[in-house]
Write a protein that holds these residues in place. Structure first.
Motif, PDB file in Angstrom:
ATOM      1  N   ALA A 135      -0.289   0.748  -9.817  1.00 55.22           N
ATOM      2  CA  ALA A 135      -0.957  -0.249 -10.633  1.00 55.22           C
ATOM      3  C   ALA A 135      -1.165  -1.524  -9.827  1.00 55.22           C
ATOM      4  N   LYS A 136      -0.242  -1.756  -8.902  1.00 53.81           N
ATOM      5  CA  LYS A 136      -0.357  -2.985  -8.100  1.00 53.81           C
ATOM      6  C   LYS A 136      -1.386  -2.828  -6.984  1.00 53.81           C
ATOM      7  N   ALA A 137      -1.609  -1.575  -6.570  1.00 54.82           N
ATOM      8  CA  ALA A 137      -2.441  -1.355  -5.394  1.00 54.82           C
ATOM      9  C   ALA A 137      -3.856  -1.861  -5.624  1.00 54.82           C
ATOM     10  N   GLU A 138      -4.379  -2.530  -4.613  1.00 56.83           N
ATOM     11  CA  GLU A 138      -5.728  -3.083  -4.730  1.00 56.83           C
ATOM     12  C   GLU A 138      -6.699  -2.453  -3.747  1.00 56.83           C
ATOM     13  N   ASP A 139      -6.156  -1.726  -2.784  1.00 59.38           N
ATOM     14  CA  ASP A 139      -7.045  -1.037  -1.841  1.00 59.38           C
ATOM     15  C   ASP A 139      -6.375   0.257  -1.379  1.00 59.38           C
ATOM     16  N   GLU A 140      -7.036   0.970  -0.496  1.00 56.66           N
ATOM     17  CA  GLU A 140      -6.531   2.284  -0.099  1.00 56.66           C
ATOM     18  C   GLU A 140      -5.154   2.205   0.550  1.00 56.66           C
ATOM     19  N   ASP A 141      -4.962   1.141   1.313  1.00 59.30           N
ATOM     20  CA  ASP A 141      -3.663   1.013   1.962  1.00 59.30           C
ATOM     21  C   ASP A 141      -2.558   0.899   0.934  1.00 59.30           C
ATOM     22  N   GLY A 142      -2.864   0.148  -0.098  1.00 57.53           N
ATOM     23  CA  GLY A 142      -1.881  -0.003  -1.171  1.00 57.53           C
ATOM     24  C   GLY A 142      -1.544   1.336  -1.789  1.00 57.53           C
ATOM     25  N   VAL A 143      -2.574   2.129  -2.013  1.00 58.76           N
ATOM     26  CA  VAL A 143      -2.355   3.440  -2.615  1.00 58.76           C
ATOM     27  C   VAL A 143      -1.497   4.291  -1.692  1.00 58.76           C
ATOM     28  N   ARG A 144      -1.839   4.224  -0.404  1.00 60.80           N
ATOM     29  CA  ARG A 144      -1.098   5.045   0.535  1.00 60.80           C
ATOM     30  C   ARG A 144       0.377   4.636   0.557  1.00 60.80           C
ATOM     31  N   PRO A 154       8.204   6.841 -13.190  1.00 54.44           N
ATOM     32  CA  PRO A 154       7.527   5.567 -13.445  1.00 54.44           C
ATOM     33  C   PRO A 154       7.240   4.769 -12.185  1.00 54.44           C
ATOM     34  N   ASP A 155       8.040   5.028 -11.091  1.00 61.55           N
ATOM     35  CA  ASP A 155       7.919   4.140  -9.929  1.00 61.55           C
ATOM     36  C   ASP A 155       6.531   4.191  -9.319  1.00 61.55           C
ATOM     37  N   GLY A 156       6.060   5.411  -9.123  1.00 62.57           N
ATOM     38  CA  GLY A 156       4.754   5.565  -8.502  1.00 62.57           C
ATOM     39  C   GLY A 156       3.674   4.890  -9.334  1.00 62.57           C
ATOM     40  N   ASN A 157       3.743   5.052 -10.616  1.00 65.41           N
ATOM     41  CA  ASN A 157       2.756   4.432 -11.489  1.00 65.41           C
ATOM     42  C   ASN A 157       2.746   2.927 -11.298  1.00 65.41           C
ATOM     43  N   ASN A 158       3.940   2.346 -11.278  1.00 65.37           N
ATOM     44  CA  ASN A 158       4.032   0.902 -11.113  1.00 65.37           C
ATOM     45  C   ASN A 158       3.416   0.461  -9.794  1.00 65.37           C
ATOM     46  N   THR A 204      -3.944   9.563 -12.493  1.00 62.09           N
ATOM     47  CA  THR A 204      -3.404   8.265 -12.104  1.00 62.09           C
ATOM     48  C   THR A 204      -4.023   7.802 -10.794  1.00 62.09           C
ATOM     49  N   ILE A 205      -4.017   8.700  -9.835  1.00 59.72           N
ATOM     50  CA  ILE A 205      -4.540   8.309  -8.521  1.00 59.72           C
ATOM     51  C   ILE A 205      -6.034   8.030  -8.596  1.00 59.72           C
ATOM     52  N   THR A 206      -6.741   8.881  -9.336  1.00 61.06           N
ATOM     53  CA  THR A 206      -8.178   8.698  -9.427  1.00 61.06           C
ATOM     54  C   THR A 206      -8.518   7.368 -10.097  1.00 61.06           C
ATOM     55  N   ILE A 207      -7.792   7.063 -11.170  1.00 62.21           N
ATOM     56  CA  ILE A 207      -8.042   5.791 -11.853  1.00 62.21           C
ATOM     57  C   ILE A 207      -7.827   4.641 -10.875  1.00 62.21           C
ATOM     58  N   THR A 208      -6.735   4.725 -10.134  1.00 60.55           N
ATOM     59  CA  THR A 208      -6.431   3.650  -9.195  1.00 60.55           C
ATOM     60  C   THR A 208      -7.565   3.474  -8.199  1.00 60.55           C
ATOM     61  N   ASN A 268       6.079  13.553  -1.484  1.00 62.99           N
ATOM     62  CA  ASN A 268       5.739  14.548  -0.489  1.00 62.99           C
ATOM     63  C   ASN A 268       4.383  15.193  -0.710  1.00 62.99           C
ATOM     64  N   GLN A 269       4.179  15.604  -1.960  1.00 62.39           N
ATOM     65  CA  GLN A 269       2.998  16.434  -2.199  1.00 62.39           C
ATOM     66  C   GLN A 269       1.696  15.629  -2.093  1.00 62.39           C
ATOM     67  N   TYR A 270       1.794  14.301  -2.266  1.00 64.54           N
ATOM     68  CA  TYR A 270       0.551  13.529  -2.286  1.00 64.54           C
ATOM     69  C   TYR A 270       0.295  12.727  -1.026  1.00 64.54           C
ATOM     70  N   ASN A 271       1.360  12.400  -0.252  1.00 65.22           N
ATOM     71  CA  ASN A 271       1.088  11.489   0.856  1.00 65.22           C
ATOM     72  C   ASN A 271       0.182  12.111   1.923  1.00 65.22           C
ATOM     73  N   LYS A 272       0.126  13.438   1.900  1.00 65.09           N
ATOM     74  CA  LYS A 272      -0.765  14.084   2.855  1.00 65.09           C
ATOM     75  C   LYS A 272      -2.234  13.877   2.502  1.00 65.09           C
ATOM     76  N   LEU A 273      -2.473  13.699   1.209  1.00 64.48           N
ATOM     77  CA  LEU A 273      -3.851  13.607   0.722  1.00 64.48           C
ATOM     78  C   LEU A 273      -4.681  12.632   1.533  1.00 64.48           C
ATOM     79  N   PHE A 274      -4.140  11.423   1.648  1.00 65.71           N
ATOM     80  CA  PHE A 274      -4.946  10.390   2.295  1.00 65.71           C
ATOM     81  C   PHE A 274      -5.057  10.624   3.787  1.00 65.71           C
TER      82      PHE A 274
END
Lengths: 827, 345
Positions: free
Chosen positions: B251-260, B244-248, B215-219, B267-273
């Motif tokens: 899907a809206k995110a258009e740049d890295e900030d959006g993803v973040r 489902p929330d994260g997916n939604n 999901t994240i990679t596609i985004t 918890n497990q993913y917010n450290k990634l960025f």
């Protein structure tokens, strides 16, 4: 026994070898095979070592040899052939001749660079030949396939016409005209060949992607066709696809090609097809001749390679071994020479010096190799253990070493095993007949020794047989001896010297022939048929096994005395050896004495004796009622006094074993500490003479640990003396099992068939008896007796004196393994 | 659990044995000291890889090393795969489906670029091979593909969603890949659910992670493409922690900030960025790899489940990636990036 009893005295030698002479030196030492080199570069990984490039280069050369070997394997057995080659062949031949001349002996001497070019040339030649042949073969196979496809397409066209008529008549009205219209006008076809397994996939995919608008027929090609990539023969089928329209045609062609089929252009016209076939046959025949020529060329060159290949392998492997050893050497400070260290037997120092001299001389180096013995005594290094043994001792040594390798200079149990092992085995396996079979078997092994030696390299079980051939022989001979003592040959007694017993008339009771009659050797044969036979033999065998056990254990403890003396551990003599031997002899030794005394006494002449003497009661009362012996159980005068003294000795020896040693050790340590703290020691080595090894332990002395260690040792010994003695009773148990089993087989199978009065049953009975004797007694029983003898030696005997911890085996650098492998290849 | 060992005990033991043979950090420490690829070979000779490169001509090529390493993985996998019985065999089948999808997509995209078929086949992962694979190159549109080849494969049901696409261009191929993967992951998840027990517990964690990773990679990859929100949402697997929330939100995110922002609550993913930004050397991919390794290692901590088979394949794959990356750095003489590998043990 010298060398046999203790491992050879070793010395650690440091070499300072000139760079130019290193290779030759290692080679010379390898020829002698007397030095076990120490790896000085242990902390370096494989690719950081000094001579890694040479090793890599040799790896490459070995790869070339592997290539030759695989080409040889592919070619299979080479036919002997003398053929007239063209000009090209002669040139190739000359090249080989050259190699032949250099070959064999010279391969061992020739420079490595030269060898490399030789190998390269040969590889290139062979590659060229292979490539040529491959090209020709590809063409050849292509033609063959083309021909087969052309042939079977003809058949398929035939069928197809018939099919279409039949199919057409069954079609419903709507589709019928369509096919008729196209038939003969727009119906195109493709033909080709494909691997048999894939035709189904092809058909399915074609059908799907054309939505069924195609028609595929196929026909198996009879002869399997060689697949050049895998060099295996595969079955292929010829197929014809009928379709309409150009576009579909392209698609079909694409699919066919992508699935790995070969398409051929074949005409619909029968005469054209026949022409094609004839044409192809001609081409095939032409190519066949060329192909055969090139094939025989290759085989000829392979034949030559085959002859030298083992020598090449030997040379390359030896070089690799040399460089691997050289990788253990370190540069010295000046970078002019290399430092090496190695262990060798002390008495072979002179041999080594001769080799070193020879090596430097042959290189022409002016600076000789410097050797220097390193004093390893205070460095906490264990020298490797090395026994110089003969083929005969090898098997027995192997038995000891699979338990543990002896510590340096420790007494080696295997020389004693040479006698005790087969003997204890024979006690369990005692039967003249079975022993004879085993001896004959081992003699057979000796007769076929060359063949078996060869087989032994490949087959592990044969290897066991080969390594253990002397053990088997000894076991066979000893079994014959004990069989004579037990007086049994295949469970039948032999009356060799005339029995002393005669049956009383009209009764089953036996009488002695004369008053002093005694059967001179072994058990009287008359016992075999009596009802008390089992009672008699049980009593005899049980007592004998305990006697043997005690004797062997006493031997073990005495050997520990020699070890203590050799390593100058006098403390151990006083507080380990002496209490141990006292403990064992005061009770178990006394038991043996009683057994023998009882045997030697003629109880018929004793006065006032009502019942028999029961030794078990006597021995139980030895502890329970010390100092008293019941009147009717008295065996000799003053028995009560002797027994009470022995009981006191037995009890006293336990604390003697347990308490003094740790305290004395602590006392010594404290004294040493005081010395250290008080003043600087001038002659510090004084303290070390007792316990050179414990040097390190004394630095950190923990009394509790030492005491617990001693306690464990004591408990183990005291309990062990009982359990080990009991353990020897297995001798009796197995011997009983063996004789009873063989008796059962004899009486229940063989004698039983004798009693049935039908002709022929005896033969059958004999066969069954022989088979059971062989399988159950000769194989299973002998293995179990072997295992039990093994256990008695490993556990009961060895734990009395044999340490065998932290020992390293002496593995000198030599070419034996490599030469053996090369010899195998040559065969 | 009681009866697990009757059928699978031996294979679990074998796979645990395989895991023991994975290279350790000391091995990697030695590998990165190598000067040439020959040194790498020499060092690998001392490990369980043994003589696997012995008969390769020098100079070695990284592709050869990769090929041979993969061969070893495939050998080990097949050794187990050929002996086991259902349901473990089906489970192992599922593992191969992932590679099959990769191969199919790789081959299709290769064909539209007119690459040589043989060359393409050589690069396919041997675990995802099937008999009809060559025929893939003939087809030109998805329905054609489905009709001629894929209908026979176990993957067929996954492909149904892709049939609507008109032709095979790069974007569509990417969409096909992700649709297939989504369907595959969901199906695999369902299958593990059916098996239940420890297997499901372990596998759900691994598969959910895998789903989130996709999901994240596609985004991230879809930045700047014409994919709309709905299209993206269709590609996101619906089994991950983000569903489902994260997916939604993603899907809206258009740049890295959006993803973040979208990942903030996880918890497990917010450290990634955060970490990728701090540490410029490591890419998002590397962090996912590291997380994956941790998860797969954890699956070996539990017993009596099928997850170890999946984890072993993934770990070995990571090891091969490591070896190849190190070899590449050595052969290109880029010493500074030599220690960009993920230590397994």
């Amino acid at each position: 026994m010298g060398d046999l009893l203790r491992s050879t005295e070793m010395t650690l030698v440091q070499f300072l070898i000139q760079h130019s002479a290193v290779h030759e030196t290692v080679h010379e030492i390898g020829l002698k095979g007397i030095v076990d080199f120490v790896d000085l570069n242990e902390n370096l990984s494989a690719f950081q070592r000094p001579f890694i490039n040479e090793v890599k280069r040799l790896d490459l050369l070995e790869k070339k040899l592997n290539f030759f070997q695989t080409s040889l394997n592919e070619a299979g057995p080479l036919p002997k052939q003398v053929l007239d080659f063209g000009n090209k062949g002669e040139i190739a031949l000359e090249n080989r001749e050259e190699i032949d001349e250099i070959g064999k002996e010279n391969i061992m001497e020739v420079d490595l660079d030269e060898l490399e070019t030789q190998l390269e040339e040969t590889e290139n030649d062979l590659n060229e030949l292979l490539n040529n042949e491959n090209e020709l073969e590809t063409q050849f196979i292509h033609l063959l396939e083309n021909k087969s496809v052309a042939k079977s397409s003809g058949e398929l066209f035939h069928q197809q016409t018939n099919d279409f008529f039949r199919v057409g008549s069954n079609m419903d009205d709507e589709r019928k005209p369509l096919i008729e219209d196209n038939y003969g006008i727009g119906l195109n076809f493709l033909s080709g060949s494909i691997v048999r397994e894939r035709i189904v996939i092809l058909e399915r995919i074609l059908w799907r992607s054309t939505r069924g608008n195609m028609y595929l027929k196929w026909n198996e090609i009879k002869k399997p066709i060689k697949d050049l990539k895998t060099r295996k023969f595969v079955h292929k089928v010829a197929f014809v696809v009928f379709y309409q329209g150009e576009k579909i045609g392209e698609k079909i062609q694409k699919i066919c090609q992508s699935l790995g089929s070969h398409l051929f252009n074949i005409s619909e016209n029968e005469t054209e097809r026949e022409d094609l076939i004839n044409n192809l046959t001609e081409q095939i025949n032409g190519l066949k001749v060329v192909l055969n020529k090139s094939r025989s060329l290759r085989i000829n060159s392979l034949d030559r390679i085959k002859k030298i290949l083992p020598y090449w392998y030997e040379r390359i492997k030896k070089e690799k071994a040399i460089y691997n050893i050289m990788n253990c050497f370190k540069d010295d400070m000046s970078k002019n020479s290399l430092i090496a260290q190695g262990w060798l037997p002390k008495d072979q120092l002179e041999d080594l010096k001769i080799s070193l001299h020879k090596a430097t001389e042959s290189v022409g180096s002016r600076i000789p190799t410097v050797t220097e013995e390193i004093n390893f005594l205070n460095q906490n290094i264990t020298p490797p253990t090395h026994f110089r043994i003969t083929q005969f001792q090898k098997g027995f040594q192997a038995i000891t070493e699979s338990y543990a390798i002896a510590n340096y200079q420790e007494i080696n149990p295997s020389p004693f095993n040479i006698i005790t092992f087969p003997f204890l085995f024979a006690v369990m396996f005692g039967d003249l007949g079975h022993g004879l079979l085993m001896t004959i078997f081992s003699l057979f092994v000796f007769k076929k020794i060359d063949k078996i030696k060869k087989m032994a390299r490949k087959d592990e079980i044969v290897k066991l047989l080969y390594d253990g051939r002397f053990i088997i022989l000894m076991m066979g001979l000893f079994s014959m001896f004990t069989g004579l003592i037990y007086n049994e040959i295949f469970a039948v007694p032999m009356d060799l010297f005339g029995t002393c017993w005669t049956p009383r008339k009209n009764s089953t009771v036996l009488d002695l022939k004369s008053k002093n009659c005694c059967y001179p050797f072994g058990v009287d044969p008359s016992w075999a048929d009596t009802t008390t036979e089992l009672l008699n033999s049980n009593s005899l065998k049980m007592k004998l096994s305990v006697l043997f056990g005690i004797i062997q254990m006493v031997l073990g403890i005495i050997l520990s005395l020699f070890n203590h003396i050799h390593f100058k551990q006098f403390l151990n003599i006083w507080f380990e050896f002496i209490p141990e031997i006292l403990l064992l002899l005061s009770f178990f030794g006394y038991m043996c004495f009683l057994i023998i005394y009882k045997w030697l006494t003629n109880w018929n002449h004793r006065e006032g004796q009502t019942g028999g003497i029961i030794l078990i009661t006597t021995l139980i009362n030895f502890f329970l009622k010390p100092g008293t012996v019941a009147k009717d159980q008295q065996i000799y005068k003053h028995q009560d006094k002797v027994q009470s003294i022995l009981a006191i000795i037995f009890v006293l020896s336990i604390p003697l074993m347990l308490i003094p040693k740790p305290f004395i050790l602590r006392h010594r340590w404290k004294k040493k500490q005081r010395n250290k703290n008080g003043y600087i020691q001038i002659n510090g080595s004084d303290d070390d003479d007792e316990n050179g090894k414990s040097n390190k332990q004394e630095e950190k002395f923990e009394f509790g640990e030492v005491f617990i260690h001693q306690m464990i040792h004591t408990i183990e010994f005291v309990l062990g003396s009982i359990s080990n003695t009991a353990s020897y009773l297995r001798l009796w148990a197995l011997s009983l099992a063996h004789s009873q089993l063989s008796k059962v087989f004899w009486q229940m199978i063989f004698l039983f068939t004798l009693r049935i009065n039908i002709p022929g049953t005896v033969a059958i009975g004999f066969c069954i008896w022989a088979c059971t004797t062989f399988v159950v007694l000769m194989i299973m029983e002998s293995l179990s007796a072997f295992l039990h003898a093994l256990r008695l030696h490993w556990v009961e005997f060895n734990n009395k004196f044999y340490k065998g911890e932290y020992a390293i085996k002496f593995v000198p650098f030599n070419y034996k393994q490599i030469e053996a492998e090369a010899n195998d290849l040559r065969d | 659990m009681l009866s697990f060992n009757i059928e699978n005990g031996y294979y679990e033991a074998v796979v645990r044995g395989y895991r023991k043979s994975l290279l350790t950090s000391t091995d990697y420490g030695n590998l990165i000291q190598c000067e040439t690829l020959d040194d790498v070979k020499l060092h690998l000779t001392g490990t369980t890889y043994g003589q696997f490169l012995a008969n390769e001509p020098t100079p070695l090529d990284t592709t050869v090393i990769a090929e041979k390493c993969t061969e070893k993985l495939v050998d080990e996998f097949n050794y187990i795969h050929k002996q086991v019985v259902d349901p473990l065999s089906t489970f192992l089948d599922y593992i191969t489906y992932g590679y099959m999808i990769d191969n199919i997509v790789y081959l299709i995209s290769g064909t539209i670029h007119n690459s040589d078929l043989k060359e393409l086949l050589k690069n396919c992962h041997p675990l995802g091979m099937f008999e009809e694979i060559e025929a893939l190159s003939v087809s030109t549109n998805p329905s054609d593909l489905y009709d001629s080849v894929i209908v026979d494969l176990p993957l067929a049901p996954y492909f149904v969603d892709c049939l609507s696409k008109e032709d095979l261009n790069e974007l569509n191929i990417e969409i096909i890949l992700n649709t297939l993967y989504k369907a595959y992951l969901e199906d695999f998840y369902k299958f593990c659910e059916k098996i239940g027990g420890t297997t499901f517990e372990v596998m759900s964690e691994l598969l959910r992670f895998e789903a989130d990773r996709r999901t994240i990679t596609i985004t991230v990859n879809s930045f700047g493409t014409e994919l709309r929100k709905d299209d993206k949402l269709k590609l996101f697997p619906t089994i991950g922690y983000l569903y489902p929330d994260g997916n939604n939100a993603l899907a809206k995110a258009e740049d890295e900030d959006g993803v973040r922002a979208a990942l903030e609550n996880y918890n497990q993913y917010n450290k990634l960025f955060e970490e990728t930004e701090l540490d410029g050397e490591k890419s998002l991919e590397d962090f996912f790899f590291e997380m994956e390794v941790e998860l797969n290692k954890a699956s070996f901590e539990r017993q009596f489940h099928y997850g170890v088979f999946y984890s072993f394949v993934k770990l070995k794959e990571q090891e091969i990636r490591n070896i190849v990356r190190i070899s590449e750095c050595i052969s290109l003489d880029r010493r500074e990036s030599l220690n960009q590998y993920v230590t397994l043990y």
